[in-house]
Write an enzyme that holds these catalytic residues in place. Sequence first.
Site, PDB file in Angstrom:
ATOM      1  N   ASP A 142      59.988  37.382  -5.856  1.00  0.00           N
ATOM      2  CA  ASP A 142      58.917  37.693  -6.813  1.00  0.00           C
ATOM      3  C   ASP A 142      58.645  39.203  -6.827  1.00  0.00           C
ATOM      4  O   ASP A 142      58.429  39.795  -5.769  1.00  0.00           O
ATOM      5  CB  ASP A 142      57.624  36.962  -6.407  1.00  0.00           C
ATOM      6  CG  ASP A 142      57.851  35.479  -6.162  1.00  0.00           C
ATOM      7  OD1 ASP A 142      58.035  34.750  -7.138  1.00  0.00           O
ATOM      8  OD2 ASP A 142      57.860  35.050  -4.978  1.00  0.00           O
ATOM      9  N   ASP A 195      62.762  31.918  -3.971  1.00  0.00           N
ATOM     10  CA  ASP A 195      63.002  32.877  -5.060  1.00  0.00           C
ATOM     11  C   ASP A 195      62.562  34.258  -4.585  1.00  0.00           C
ATOM     12  O   ASP A 195      62.151  34.422  -3.435  1.00  0.00           O
ATOM     13  CB  ASP A 195      62.212  32.464  -6.316  1.00  0.00           C
ATOM     14  CG  ASP A 195      60.698  32.564  -6.121  1.00  0.00           C
ATOM     15  OD1 ASP A 195      60.255  32.885  -4.999  1.00  0.00           O
ATOM     16  OD2 ASP A 195      59.957  32.316  -7.083  1.00  0.00           O
ATOM     17  N   ASP A 245      61.474  36.090 -10.176  1.00  0.00           N
ATOM     18  CA  ASP A 245      60.327  36.167 -11.088  1.00  0.00           C
ATOM     19  C   ASP A 245      59.923  37.630 -11.238  1.00  0.00           C
ATOM     20  O   ASP A 245      59.741  38.329 -10.231  1.00  0.00           O
ATOM     21  CB  ASP A 245      59.113  35.396 -10.519  1.00  0.00           C
ATOM     22  CG  ASP A 245      59.330  33.888 -10.522  1.00  0.00           C
ATOM     23  OD1 ASP A 245      60.292  33.427 -11.170  1.00  0.00           O
ATOM     24  OD2 ASP A 245      58.533  33.177  -9.884  1.00  0.00           O
TER      25      ASP A 245
HETATM   26  N1  DCT Z   1      51.339  31.882  -7.604  1.00  0.00           N
HETATM   27  C1  DCT Z   1      50.328  31.999  -8.534  1.00  0.00           C
HETATM   28  N2  DCT Z   1      50.262  31.112  -9.542  1.00  0.00           N
HETATM   29  C2  DCT Z   1      51.173  30.112  -9.620  1.00  0.00           C
HETATM   30  C3  DCT Z   1      52.216  30.003  -8.701  1.00  0.00           C
HETATM   31  C4  DCT Z   1      52.278  30.926  -7.696  1.00  0.00           C
HETATM   32  O1  DCT Z   1      49.495  32.893  -8.443  1.00  0.00           O
HETATM   33  N3  DCT Z   1      51.049  29.231 -10.594  1.00  0.00           N
HETATM   34  C5  DCT Z   1      51.355  32.807  -6.503  1.00  0.00           C
HETATM   35  C6  DCT Z   1      51.113  32.132  -5.173  1.00  0.00           C
HETATM   36  C7  DCT Z   1      52.323  32.407  -4.363  1.00  0.00           C
HETATM   37  C8  DCT Z   1      53.095  33.445  -5.144  1.00  0.00           C
HETATM   38  O2  DCT Z   1      52.605  33.426  -6.458  1.00  0.00           O
HETATM   39  C9  DCT Z   1      54.557  33.230  -5.122  1.00  0.00           C
HETATM   40  O3  DCT Z   1      54.884  31.898  -5.501  1.00  0.00           O
HETATM   41  P1  DCT Z   1      56.168  31.180  -4.915  1.00  0.00           P
HETATM   42  O4  DCT Z   1      57.360  32.026  -5.118  1.00  0.00           O
HETATM   43  O5  DCT Z   1      56.186  29.805  -5.467  1.00  0.00           O
HETATM   44  O6  DCT Z   1      55.791  31.048  -3.386  1.00  0.00           O
HETATM   45  P2  DCT Z   1      56.265  31.858  -2.121  1.00  0.00           P
HETATM   46  O7  DCT Z   1      55.111  31.884  -1.221  1.00  0.00           O
HETATM   47  O8  DCT Z   1      56.887  33.144  -2.525  1.00  0.00           O
HETATM   48  O9  DCT Z   1      57.339  30.871  -1.517  1.00  0.00           O
HETATM   49  P3  DCT Z   1      58.917  31.058  -1.440  1.00  0.00           P
HETATM   50  O10 DCT Z   1      59.130  31.921  -0.245  1.00  0.00           O
HETATM   51  O11 DCT Z   1      59.478  29.693  -1.244  1.00  0.00           O
HETATM   52  O12 DCT Z   1      59.380  31.696  -2.707  1.00  0.00           O
HETATM   53 MG    MG Z   2      58.526  33.283  -3.897  1.00  0.00          MG
END
Ligand code: DCT
Ligand code: MG
Length: 520
Positions: free
Chosen positions: A339, A337, A444
């Site tokens: 963020d 995704d 997100d």
């Molecule tokens: N995070 C957080 N609380 C959560 C979930 C996630 O603080 N309940 C933080 C930790 C990582 C960050 O947000 C982004 O989450 P993801 O998008 O799930 O992870 P990513 O490292 O960006 O992995 P991807 O590259 O697959 O999106």
């Molecule tokens: Mg991510």
Amino acid sequence: MSSAEKLGGMGIIPKRKRQKVTEACSSQYKHEVRFQDLILFIVERKMGSSRRTFLMDLARKKGFRVDDVLSDSVTHIVTENNSWNEIWDWIQNQKLSNADKLKVLNISWFTDSMAAGKPVDIEDRHRLQEQKVLQSNVPPVVTISQYACQRRSTLDNRNKIFTDALELLAENFEFNENDGAFVAFSRATALLKSLPYKISRMENLEGLPCFEDQTRTIIEEILEDGVCSKVESLLCDERYKARKVFTSVFGVGLKTADKWYGQGFRTLEEVKAAKDLKFTKMQKAGFLYYEDINSAVTRPEAEAVGQIIENIVHYYTPDAIVTLTGGFRRGKEIGHDVDFLISCLKEGKNEGLLHKTVNKLNIQGLLLYCDFVEATLEKRKLPSKKYDVMDHFEKCFLILKLNKALVNNRVLSVSSASAVRPTNEGAEPEVKTKIKDWKAIRVDLVNVPAQQFAYALLGWTGSRLFERDLRRYTNHEKNMLLDNHGLYDKNKRAFLKAKTEEEIFAHLDLEYIEPWERNA
Ligand code: DCT
Ligand code: MG
């Protein structure tokens, strides 16, 4: 080029100008010098200029004299990540009259002194040590922390063959809610990712933290056979395969996956064809855009989405800041995704901004799905002791429709300015109606108040395990509590303010770890 020349970026100036500049620097001091006997110089190389500036300001505020340039007056040289040999070569080349008396220290002396509020006595561990020349196949003997937040983990993973296996097994432990084994396998995985060498023999694990019998056995088997039998059988396991495929649908968690498995379903086709199953709005969107969502988001796609969000946010609030975070901020080229944090420097100006942004996306026909979560924290609470807990910011989980031409044009405009086509012009207009010219992307958006921005940025940058270990370190080693909103010092019974991530690391007496070194 000699190693002394390579160190040109250390903030060194020709000797004849030194006297003048040193005087100029001294006059810049806004803070009283409390420790007259020592003059610090901080080496920029491998530390970076922004961190150096931050550390210099920090030390000056605490009453240390820090010179911008190296001169004969300097008594203490502080280095980070430099080898003894390169620093020593460089000092020799500076032709200083007091080179033999100079204290050449690593950053641990500096952080200890900042924490104590005064220069601490120099111990052996503070000195930059001369390292023996090592044979190429022998890994360097270094002390490695059990906490991922005290290690640098880049995307250059030399132990992928082991981490792929351990990660898969960890995931299965998480599915089985075996927290102990999940944490043990995740920690061993993260440790391997931080190693600057490949494990080639079991002896390489000696002295490393984070390994216990189970994880050692896996490494040993892979070293001997090239594969892990537990992984091989898991990949053929009915239950694991079903859980994996069901949870790959947006909106399907472990509970639903297990329910469907219990009802005898094994594939997504079977689930979709089932007449008596009811799906949530989120799951319906998950099935509808399944192919797109499960094909990785690329960096150009993430940047194109960023541009769309930024245009809308700036339309309403010109001074708002949209920050790309998550895996892309850690340097990853693909992600599941995208963020973003949205923040305004002026307090209160981001109220309603997220709702307006989502409405505008809808009006523009770009909103395929939206799950809006209102802010849940009215009063300031202490950070939770649970390390994996979600934060309380206003946020939304979206699926956006990204026009592929926007991405192609961005790529083209980077490679050749003359090749840019207007964005409303499709690549091949005659086939436009037949070919799907957009991709569904998971996005997100998090709305963050200015005074919590640094903490939110640190939390949302990840990785998940890095954040987990940062909170564990904070609690166990510093008697403080950290979450995405702030840092609470249990001894002082106070929240510690921070404007930047560097300040948070400094509050925690941690060396600064760059985002691309947080791929634990
Ligand atoms: N995070 C957080 N609380 C959560 C979930 C996630 O603080 N309940 C933080 C930790 C990582 C960050 O947000 C982004 O989450 P993801 O998008 O799930 O992870 P990513 O490292 O960006 O992995 P991807 O590259 O697959 O999106
Ligand atoms: Mg991510």
